[in-house]
Design a protein around this motif. Structure first.
Motif, PDB file in Angstrom:
ATOM      1  N   THR A 121       0.829  -1.209   0.000  1.00 22.21           N
ATOM      2  CA  THR A 121       0.000   0.000   0.000  1.00 22.21           C
ATOM      3  C   THR A 121       0.858   1.250   0.000  1.00 22.21           C
ATOM      4  N   ALA A 125       1.272   4.197  -2.848  1.00 25.60           N
ATOM      5  CA  ALA A 125       0.933   5.566  -2.473  1.00 25.60           C
ATOM      6  C   ALA A 125       2.119   6.504  -2.626  1.00 25.60           C
ATOM      7  N   ALA A 129      -1.301   8.153  -4.846  1.00 29.89           N
ATOM      8  CA  ALA A 129      -2.269   7.789  -3.801  1.00 29.89           C
ATOM      9  C   ALA A 129      -3.531   7.184  -4.394  1.00 29.89           C
ATOM     10  N   SER A 132      -3.197   3.473  -5.006  1.00 32.61           N
ATOM     11  CA  SER A 132      -3.246   2.713  -3.758  1.00 32.61           C
ATOM     12  C   SER A 132      -4.671   2.631  -3.236  1.00 32.61           C
ATOM     13  N   GLN A 273      -1.184   4.408   3.847  1.00 31.61           N
ATOM     14  CA  GLN A 273      -1.242   5.298   2.683  1.00 31.61           C
ATOM     15  C   GLN A 273      -0.509   6.617   2.922  1.00 31.61           C
TER      16      GLN A 273
END
Length: 418
Positions: A121, A125, A129, A132, A273
């Protein structure tokens, strides 16, 4: 004196149908000391060598994702972010990462550790972003719900195709199955499968359902004009007498507590994130300050810039270690709701501060999406809010450590008549 030539405006007027106005500059050519984010910098934000804490499998996963994201996604992310469109042609590249399904074992899913899934993740990111979030909604919400709450037949039917991203899913909570509505559902405008949570009016408990794209009575429209996560296609969902057969009811969802099985994992992923986002911002700023010169000296040579850069770096190291510890608590069965809520609240708050410092360091270029920081600045806003706002997550943790719930205001005593 140089010979005069027609202006761009005059040339445009002569050519019917041609673009009016100046063409966009190739920033890397026009300003050779300002490399845009389409050419992504190497990672320099892991100052305390967090990578040493990872297993060999997790390190290999991180390397694989980083290479694909930097080579395949970084060159196109600004264009699609500006257009607020999803790059469907990039789905095969994202599928090649083999991370959809995260911790799910079998059914064509990767069976990652929770730490591995978190690293995946963050690595996505770091570059974008929105990508993700696309994977998080598809994998850690929709697929995980089927894996934890679905029947064996449902797992066999849906998970293999979802793991390969041949079909895409989204996750919807709230409303009534047959007649209801929900906003801000990522992936919903093009999802093949929608996981719907609805309150049963007979039992007053929560049930879960698998709803297929195109089901009569189901209508999804795109939410326009967002300032953050613009690549993510969020939708308004309306359900008007939507019929779902019994075979598509998730047998493992019979109360709100059942949804927490899924939310416990997704909250970890959402905490990672912002970690990935700020790592990318730091890497961009680090390169930028060494490239750009002012008064003949690189921006990195100025004391205030150095202090801000180090403050960003300190925040990132702390965020990494909090995120890593949260994963280990989950893996050992010790993670509580308060642990997850504190991590999400604190990490997203520090990320906001860190990206704001990066925006200051970039000067005027800090408001251009070409240099990632402005884009990350905007993308953090919805992440700061979703999976529980900072305030709500803080209250969840406070309830756990004090034993006192403060979500509802104190009841005011009735005023007596004079």
């Amino acid at each position: 004196m140089a010979p005069a030539s027609k202006t761009q405006g005059e040339q445009s007027k002569e050519g019917m149908g041609s673009h009016v106005g100046l063409p966009a500059l190739d920033l890397s050519a026009a300003f050779p000391q300002a490399t845009p984010a389409s050419v992504f910098p190497p990672l320099v934000s892991d100052y305390y060598q967090f990578g040493d804490l990872l297993s060999s499998e997790e390190k290999a996963l991180r390397k694989r994702i980083r290479e694909v994201m930097e080579k395949e996604i970084a060159p196109i992310m600004t264009e699609y972010w500006e257009k607020a469109e999803f790059p469907f042609h990039a789905i095969p590249k994202l599928a090649s990462l083999h991370v959809a399904g995260g911790t799910i074992k079998g059914y064509g899913c990767p069976g990652l550790s929770i730490t591995g899934s978190a690293i995946a993740t963050a690595e996505m990111a770091r570059v974008d972003a929105s990508c993700s979030t696309f994977i998080l909604v598809h994998s850690s919400l929709a697929m995980l719900t089927i894996a934890l709450c679905g029947s064996e037949e449902q797992k066999q039917k849906y998970l293999p195709s979802l793991a390969e991203l041949h079909t895409v899913a989204c996750w919807v909570a709230g409303g009534w199955l047959l007649d209801g509505q929900k906003r801000w559902i990522g992936n919903s405008t093009f999802a093949d499968v929608l996981i719907i949570f609805a309150r049963n009016t007979n039992t007053n408990e929560i049930n879960g359902f698998i709803v297929k794209k195109g089901t009569p009575g189901l209508k999804v429209t795109k939410i326009e004009n967002k300032i953050g996560l613009r690549i993510v296609q969020n939708g308004d969902i309306l359900m008007n007498k939507v019929f779902v057969p019994e075979e598509d009811r998730l047998p493992g969802v019979n109360s709100f507590q059942d949804t927490n099985k899924v939310l416990a994992v997704s909250r970890i992923m959402v905490s990672w994130q912002p970690i990935g986002i700020v790592m990318g911002v730091f890497d961009i700023c680090h390169r930028y300050l060494k490239e750009r010169k002012q008064f003949g000296a690189p921006l990195a040579s100025f004391q205030i810039n150095q202090e801000k850069l180090v403050r960003m770096l300190g925040n990132i190291q702390a965020m990494l270690l909090v995120g890593w510890r949260l994963c280990k608590l989950y893996e050992s069965g010790k993670m509580t709701t308060g642990h997850a809520s504190l991590a999400k609240a604190w990490i997203s708050s520090r990320a906001r501060e860190t990206v704001a410092l990066g925006r200051e360091l970039m000067g005027g270029n800090g408001i251009l999406s070409d240099f990632l920081v402005a884009k990350a600045f905007c993308d953090l806003e919805p992440i700061y809010t979703y999976e529980g706002t900072y305030e709500i997550n803080s209250l969840v943790t406070a309830r756990e450590i004090t034993g006192i719930a403060s979500f509802k205001p104190a009841v005011l005593s009735k005023a007596s008549r004079l």
